[in-house]
Scaffold this motif. Sequence first.
Motif, PDB file in Angstrom:
ATOM      1  N   VAL A   1      46.835  37.305  34.579  1.00 38.71           N
ATOM      2  CA  VAL A   1      46.109  36.782  33.420  1.00 38.71           C
ATOM      3  C   VAL A   1      47.024  36.681  32.217  1.00 38.71           C
ATOM      4  O   VAL A   1      47.017  35.688  31.474  1.00 38.71           O
ATOM      5  CB  VAL A   1      44.884  37.667  33.118  1.00 38.71           C
TER       6      VAL A   1
ATOM      7  N   MET B   1      48.234  33.246  29.979  1.00 41.42           N
ATOM      8  CA  MET B   1      47.801  33.113  28.587  1.00 41.42           C
ATOM      9  C   MET B   1      48.749  32.193  27.841  1.00 41.42           C
ATOM     10  O   MET B   1      49.969  32.217  28.034  1.00 41.42           O
ATOM     11  CB  MET B   1      47.772  34.484  27.901  1.00 41.42           C
TER      12      MET B   1
ATOM     13  N   SER C   1      41.150  34.340  27.724  1.00 43.45           N
ATOM     14  CA  SER C   1      41.886  35.392  28.425  1.00 43.45           C
ATOM     15  C   SER C   1      41.537  36.781  27.903  1.00 43.45           C
ATOM     16  O   SER C   1      41.640  37.774  28.635  1.00 43.45           O
ATOM     17  CB  SER C   1      43.395  35.151  28.287  1.00 43.45           C
TER      18      SER C   1
ATOM     19  N   LYS D   1      38.799  38.326  29.885  1.00 45.97           N
ATOM     20  CA  LYS D   1      39.261  38.703  31.229  1.00 45.97           C
ATOM     21  C   LYS D   1      40.075  39.994  31.190  1.00 45.97           C
ATOM     22  O   LYS D   1      39.925  40.867  32.041  1.00 45.97           O
ATOM     23  CB  LYS D   1      40.094  37.575  31.823  1.00 45.97           C
TER      24      LYS D   1
END
Length: 813
Positions: A432, A436, A500, A503
């Motif tokens: 993740v 980004m 993001s 997440k």
Amino acid sequence: MINKPKFISGSGFPNQFVSDIEKDTYEYGLRVGHAIESEWFARDHGSSIYGEIRSEYVTRRLYARGQQPVDKYKNELSVNGDLSYLNLDWTPVPIIPKFVDVVVNGISNRLLDVKVEAVDDLSSMKREMFKRDMQSDMSAKPVLSMIKQNTGVDAFLFPQEEIPETDEELGLYMDLKYKQGVEVAEEAAIKTILELNEYDELKRRIDEDNVVLGISAMKHSFDPHHGVRLEYVDPVNFVYSPTEDPNFRDCYYFGEVKSVHVTEIKKINPSLTQEEIEEISKLASRFDGYRSTQNLQSQSGLDKSNVSLLYFCYKTDREVVYKVKQNQNGGEKPLKKDGNFNPPKTEQARFTRVARRIDVWYEGVLVLGTNHLLKWGVMSNMVRPKSAFQKALPPYIASAIKMSKGNVDSLVKRMIPFADQIQLTHLKLQQVVAKMIPDGVFIDADGLNSVDLGNGASYNPSEALSMYFQTGSVIGRSYTEDGDFNNARVPIQELTSSGSNAKIASLINMYNYQLNMIRAVTGINEARDGSNPDQYALVGLQKLAALNSNTATRHVIQSGIFLTKRLAEAISYRISDILEYADFSEDFAKMIGKNNFEIVQEVKSLHLHDFGIFIEIEPDEEERQMLEQNIQQSIQSGQIGLEDAIDIRSIKDITLANSLLKIRKVRKEKKEMEKQQAAIQMQTQSNTQSAQAASQSRMQEEQFKTQSESQMEQMKAELELQRMQAKQQLDAEMLKLKHQFDLELKQAEANIFKGREEYKENRKDNRTDKQASQQSKLIRQRKDNTPPVDFEKEGENSDVLANFRNMMGQENA
């Protein structure tokens, strides 16, 4: 030797009831080795028991070191095996190693102390005699104290201050302070052997195995050159008979797989020829039932030079035959014979046959995958308890507290599923973060057209960005040059990417959840590992949480204690055998007593005694906390003193410490009661003395009063008598004075009368003289014709002169 390319699966163990001669044969040992090989290395269902267990244990150790394979994580994140678009750090997160270190280091901090108690008849008799002597001092303590106080002779057998007062105190005294010389020597011998074998390091490996694998094992043996040897046994290579006992007491065989260089087998069996060694090497290299070791050998480059050996021991029984011969004096003398000894049954025969069956352990070395048995025979220097000589202890000692139906549970096994999830979460976090993108800006080129800055320069995107990033301001036009509404009046707009963040927060929550699950399944909470203590929690609550965590892992400590206890028992039996049978017993005794020469003679007699072994472990934090709480409460209430608290804290055994605390409290209460009784007695005695003193004072007062009254009456009588005497004397004096006064009065009256008469006569004479004088003067006046004479004045002068003369005449008189 009969060469066999492959063993027969499921052949089973040989008959236990054959003769001892057959048990000693090579074929019997080979069948035992093949039976063990069949149970552990057969591949009837695609994998062997040994391979499965070994794979499981190796995996647990890899997780415990933070070195688990990452292939499973790659399979989770790959797309049809393609990882070309992933640029991640696959290094495992070392979560499990931290928890393993916390538990193992916590166990290592609790020191073990081996304690010995002699249980043979001679030692028991000495202990009983000591106890009786102490009881005699206890019974005669009042009399002996009186004798010592009156005569100064100390008739006590023991120091008076150490003599217990009750049977409970006597039992505690025997547990804490009584120690025979042989017990001190035995403890020194066991500790010396443990130190020589570096048992502290072995113990740490055992504790780590209990935490990581759930099973630990050790081997004890006797080496003529090195004495008693303690060897670490890797549970990965450990085999044993099927059992449900977590302490493996009912196992009838043990084994250990070792990969050795082919030249080492010559040392095990010197009778092997070079051709046989080469054949063994070829057959062992083709053996596929030991695939795990083959893989390790391939990685090390020694697969063709190393062979896999199974060192095993097998328990059976053996008949011991003695020839008992009767001598001429009626005595009997036993002589050891073999099993074929059969004396004639006649009346003239003066000897008989005596036999008994005892447990024995055979030892052997089998080359796995072949019919080559390198060694087989009755194990030398077997360990036998003196109290049960027919039994023989195995050379292997093992413990698996959490074993059930052959499955061994461990703390690391419980953590592995959650550690995998933590690793996957960690990798997804990397993914993740890698995806980004930073925040950007949107520039509308149409909105920048026809914007006049006032200096004649055009307003291009580059200048707009510079102004925006430096000042945060942007210039735009609400209307175009044609007067129409400008939809791009804000030419620069910021672009934010916030997807993001959610997440990442979700993955972090998942990470913490899996970490808390590890703590939940193992019982190792934050208070114990100190990772995230609650700043608002009280110290007592933090300690309570740590104590609960210690309770959850107590079984690991108990496993290590049990293994140490059985190992100390085996060492104790081996020490007796060394001192009784070995050629270097003198040197061994000197080595044991090198730091304490007083116990050398005791060491030499250790083989005459039998000992009970128990392990004394330092109390854990929970036990110390409870004991300290009891001590503090007792000190605050005045039930014990500071010196009592010091003695209680020095005892490692919590049960004995609490017993001593209770006894000291009772003794303190008894002393306080005695003090109170003594104070009451002193007060009563003081009151009695005060009453006696008051009564005596009253009696003295009455006596004094009576005496005073008597003295007063006597004084009154004496005063009255004195008064009467004085009165009489006064009356007499008064009469005397009155008489004298009367006499003087009468004399005075006579004198007065006489003086009056004399005065009268004198006045008469004076008048006569005066008249004669005056007549003479008158005659002279007349004759002399002188002035008149004042006779009154002359009279006064003459009176004065007369008086003066009278006065002078009285003084002269």
